[in-house]
Scaffold this motif. Sequence first.
Motif, PDB file in Angstrom:
ATOM      1  N   ALA A 115      26.287  17.750  35.895  1.00 50.75           N
ATOM      2  CA  ALA A 115      27.197  18.896  35.995  1.00 50.75           C
ATOM      3  C   ALA A 115      27.810  19.049  37.382  1.00 50.75           C
ATOM      4  CB  ALA A 115      26.486  20.176  35.560  1.00 50.75           C
ATOM      5  N   PRO A 116      27.016  18.940  38.478  1.00 49.48           N
ATOM      6  CA  PRO A 116      27.630  19.069  39.804  1.00 49.48           C
ATOM      7  C   PRO A 116      28.670  17.989  40.084  1.00 49.48           C
ATOM      8  CG  PRO A 116      25.274  19.378  39.944  1.00 49.48           C
ATOM      9  CD  PRO A 116      25.574  18.878  38.551  1.00 49.48           C
ATOM     10  N   LEU A 117      28.429  16.763  39.614  1.00 48.47           N
ATOM     11  CA  LEU A 117      29.403  15.694  39.817  1.00 48.47           C
ATOM     12  C   LEU A 117      30.689  15.991  39.064  1.00 48.47           C
ATOM     13  CD1 LEU A 117      27.066  12.592  39.567  1.00 48.47           C
ATOM     14  CD2 LEU A 117      27.964  13.672  41.624  1.00 48.47           C
ATOM     15  N   ARG A 118      30.551  16.492  37.855  1.00 50.63           N
ATOM     16  CA  ARG A 118      31.720  16.852  37.053  1.00 50.63           C
ATOM     17  C   ARG A 118      32.494  17.990  37.722  1.00 50.63           C
ATOM     18  NH1 ARG A 118      33.648  15.972  31.378  1.00 50.63           N
ATOM     19  NH2 ARG A 118      35.243  17.539  31.337  1.00 50.63           N
ATOM     20  N   LEU A 119      31.782  18.948  38.272  1.00 52.30           N
ATOM     21  CA  LEU A 119      32.411  20.057  38.979  1.00 52.30           C
ATOM     22  C   LEU A 119      33.185  19.546  40.188  1.00 52.30           C
ATOM     23  CD1 LEU A 119      32.818  23.094  39.317  1.00 52.30           C
ATOM     24  CD2 LEU A 119      30.635  23.168  40.523  1.00 52.30           C
ATOM     25  N   GLU A 120      32.587  18.616  40.923  1.00 50.70           N
ATOM     26  CA  GLU A 120      33.272  18.041  42.087  1.00 50.70           C
ATOM     27  C   GLU A 120      34.533  17.292  41.660  1.00 50.70           C
ATOM     28  OE1 GLU A 120      32.539  15.123  45.925  1.00 50.70           O
ATOM     29  OE2 GLU A 120      30.941  15.370  44.460  1.00 50.70           O
TER      30      GLU A 120
ATOM     31  N   ALA B  72      37.179  19.838  40.825  1.00 48.87           N
ATOM     32  CA  ALA B  72      37.687  20.475  42.042  1.00 48.87           C
ATOM     33  C   ALA B  72      38.674  19.556  42.760  1.00 48.87           C
ATOM     34  CB  ALA B  72      36.527  20.838  42.960  1.00 48.87           C
ATOM     35  N   ARG B  73      38.328  18.291  42.888  1.00 53.46           N
ATOM     36  CA  ARG B  73      39.237  17.335  43.539  1.00 53.46           C
ATOM     37  C   ARG B  73      40.553  17.210  42.765  1.00 53.46           C
ATOM     38  NH1 ARG B  73      36.893  13.924  47.471  1.00 53.46           N
ATOM     39  NH2 ARG B  73      34.616  14.045  47.491  1.00 53.46           N
ATOM     40  N   ALA B  74      40.448  17.129  41.448  1.00 55.13           N
ATOM     41  CA  ALA B  74      41.647  16.995  40.615  1.00 55.13           C
ATOM     42  C   ALA B  74      42.561  18.212  40.746  1.00 55.13           C
ATOM     43  CB  ALA B  74      41.246  16.796  39.149  1.00 55.13           C
ATOM     44  N   GLU B  75      41.973  19.366  41.022  1.00 47.69           N
ATOM     45  CA  GLU B  75      42.750  20.600  41.171  1.00 47.69           C
ATOM     46  C   GLU B  75      43.227  20.815  42.606  1.00 47.69           C
ATOM     47  OE1 GLU B  75      43.813  22.704  38.781  1.00 47.69           O
ATOM     48  OE2 GLU B  75      42.980  21.270  37.352  1.00 47.69           O
ATOM     49  N   GLY B  76      42.905  19.870  43.496  1.00 40.97           N
ATOM     50  CA  GLY B  76      43.370  19.954  44.874  1.00 40.97           C
ATOM     51  C   GLY B  76      42.458  20.727  45.817  1.00 40.97           C
ATOM     52  N   CYS B  77      41.256  21.038  45.376  1.00 37.89           N
ATOM     53  CA  CYS B  77      40.310  21.736  46.246  1.00 37.89           C
ATOM     54  C   CYS B  77      39.773  20.775  47.300  1.00 37.89           C
ATOM     55  CB  CYS B  77      39.146  22.304  45.436  1.00 37.89           C
ATOM     56  SG  CYS B  77      39.642  23.538  44.232  1.00 37.89           S
ATOM     57  N   THR B  78      39.582  21.276  48.495  1.00 40.25           N
ATOM     58  CA  THR B  78      39.066  20.435  49.570  1.00 40.25           C
ATOM     59  C   THR B  78      37.605  20.710  49.885  1.00 40.25           C
ATOM     60  OG1 THR B  78      39.847  22.007  51.230  1.00 40.25           O
ATOM     61  CG2 THR B  78      41.333  20.185  50.629  1.00 40.25           C
ATOM     62  N   ARG B  79      37.053  21.762  49.283  1.00 44.18           N
ATOM     63  CA  ARG B  79      35.624  22.039  49.468  1.00 44.18           C
ATOM     64  C   ARG B  79      35.154  22.993  48.384  1.00 44.18           C
ATOM     65  NH1 ARG B  79      36.702  25.601  54.654  1.00 44.18           N
ATOM     66  NH2 ARG B  79      37.035  27.602  53.651  1.00 44.18           N
ATOM     67  N   MET B  80      33.834  23.009  48.220  1.00 48.66           N
ATOM     68  CA  MET B  80      33.190  23.967  47.327  1.00 48.66           C
ATOM     69  C   MET B  80      32.153  24.701  48.165  1.00 48.66           C
ATOM     70  SD  MET B  80      32.724  21.890  43.753  1.00 48.66           S
ATOM     71  CE  MET B  80      31.673  20.630  44.434  1.00 48.66           C
ATOM     72  N   GLU B  81      32.012  25.978  47.933  1.00 43.93           N
ATOM     73  CA  GLU B  81      31.045  26.771  48.680  1.00 43.93           C
ATOM     74  C   GLU B  81      30.170  27.555  47.722  1.00 43.93           C
ATOM     75  OE1 GLU B  81      33.157  29.263  51.405  1.00 43.93           O
ATOM     76  OE2 GLU B  81      33.692  27.580  52.701  1.00 43.93           O
TER      77      GLU B  81
ATOM     78  N   GLN C 111      21.090  21.826  48.776  1.00 44.80           N
ATOM     79  CA  GLN C 111      20.912  20.683  49.669  1.00 44.80           C
ATOM     80  C   GLN C 111      20.731  19.397  48.877  1.00 44.80           C
ATOM     81  OE1 GLN C 111      17.810  21.935  52.365  1.00 44.80           O
ATOM     82  NE2 GLN C 111      19.196  23.317  53.439  1.00 44.80           N
ATOM     83  N   ALA C 112      20.077  19.471  47.724  1.00 44.73           N
ATOM     84  CA  ALA C 112      19.915  18.293  46.872  1.00 44.73           C
ATOM     85  C   ALA C 112      21.255  17.804  46.337  1.00 44.73           C
ATOM     86  CB  ALA C 112      18.969  18.598  45.711  1.00 44.73           C
ATOM     87  N   LEU C 113      22.230  18.695  46.247  1.00 44.46           N
ATOM     88  CA  LEU C 113      23.578  18.305  45.823  1.00 44.46           C
ATOM     89  C   LEU C 113      24.357  17.652  46.960  1.00 44.46           C
ATOM     90  CD1 LEU C 113      24.724  21.464  43.821  1.00 44.46           C
ATOM     91  CD2 LEU C 113      23.833  19.307  42.901  1.00 44.46           C
TER      92      LEU C 113
END
Length: 56
Positions: free
Chosen positions: A6-11, A14-23, A38-40
Amino acid sequence: MSASTAPLRLEETARAEGCTRMEWTTDRDNPEAQKFYQALGATPGENEIFYRLATS
Protein backbone atom coordinates in the motif's frame (compact mmCIF):
# COMPACT_ATOMS: atom_id res chain seq x y z
CA MET A 1 -3.47 -4.72 -2.25
CA SER A 2 -1.56 -5.89 0.81
CA ALA A 3 -0.51 -3.69 3.72
CA SER A 4 3.12 -4.05 2.62
CA THR A 5 2.46 -2.77 -0.92
CA ALA A 6 0.00 0.00 0.00
CA PRO A 7 2.71 2.59 0.81
CA LEU A 8 4.45 1.90 -2.51
CA ARG A 9 1.17 2.31 -4.36
CA LEU A 10 0.53 5.56 -2.50
CA GLU A 11 3.97 6.85 -3.48
CA GLU A 12 3.37 5.93 -7.13
CA THR A 13 0.04 7.75 -7.10
CA ALA A 14 1.56 10.81 -5.45
CA ARG A 15 4.34 10.98 -8.05
CA ALA A 16 1.84 10.57 -10.90
CA GLU A 17 -0.18 13.48 -9.49
CA GLY A 18 2.92 15.69 -9.32
CA CYS A 19 3.47 15.56 -5.57
CA THR A 20 7.05 16.06 -4.46
CA ARG A 21 6.67 14.73 -0.92
CA MET A 22 4.33 13.01 1.47
CA GLU A 23 4.05 13.97 5.12
CA TRP A 24 2.57 12.24 8.14
CA THR A 25 2.07 13.48 11.66
CA THR A 26 2.21 11.52 14.90
CA ASP A 27 2.39 12.39 18.54
CA ARG A 28 5.81 12.35 20.18
CA ASP A 29 4.55 9.73 22.62
CA ASN A 30 3.55 7.26 19.88
CA PRO A 31 6.71 5.23 19.19
CA GLU A 32 4.82 2.55 17.23
CA ALA A 33 3.66 5.11 14.65
CA GLN A 34 7.17 6.56 14.48
CA LYS A 35 8.62 3.09 13.81
CA PHE A 36 6.00 2.50 11.12
CA TYR A 37 6.82 5.72 9.26
CA GLN A 38 10.56 5.11 9.59
CA ALA A 39 10.10 1.60 8.20
CA LEU A 40 8.57 3.24 5.11
CA GLY A 41 11.76 5.25 4.71
CA ALA A 42 10.35 8.49 6.11
CA THR A 43 12.54 10.65 8.32
CA PRO A 44 11.38 12.96 11.11
CA GLY A 45 11.28 16.61 10.15
CA GLU A 46 13.69 18.90 11.92
CA ASN A 47 12.26 22.28 10.97
CA GLU A 48 8.52 21.74 10.97
CA ILE A 49 6.23 22.94 13.71
CA PHE A 50 2.60 21.93 13.49
CA TYR A 51 -0.04 24.22 14.96
CA ARG A 52 -3.58 23.24 15.83
CA LEU A 53 -6.55 25.39 16.70
CA ALA A 54 -9.24 23.55 18.65
CA THR A 55 -12.78 24.57 17.81
CA SER A 56 -14.48 22.99 20.79
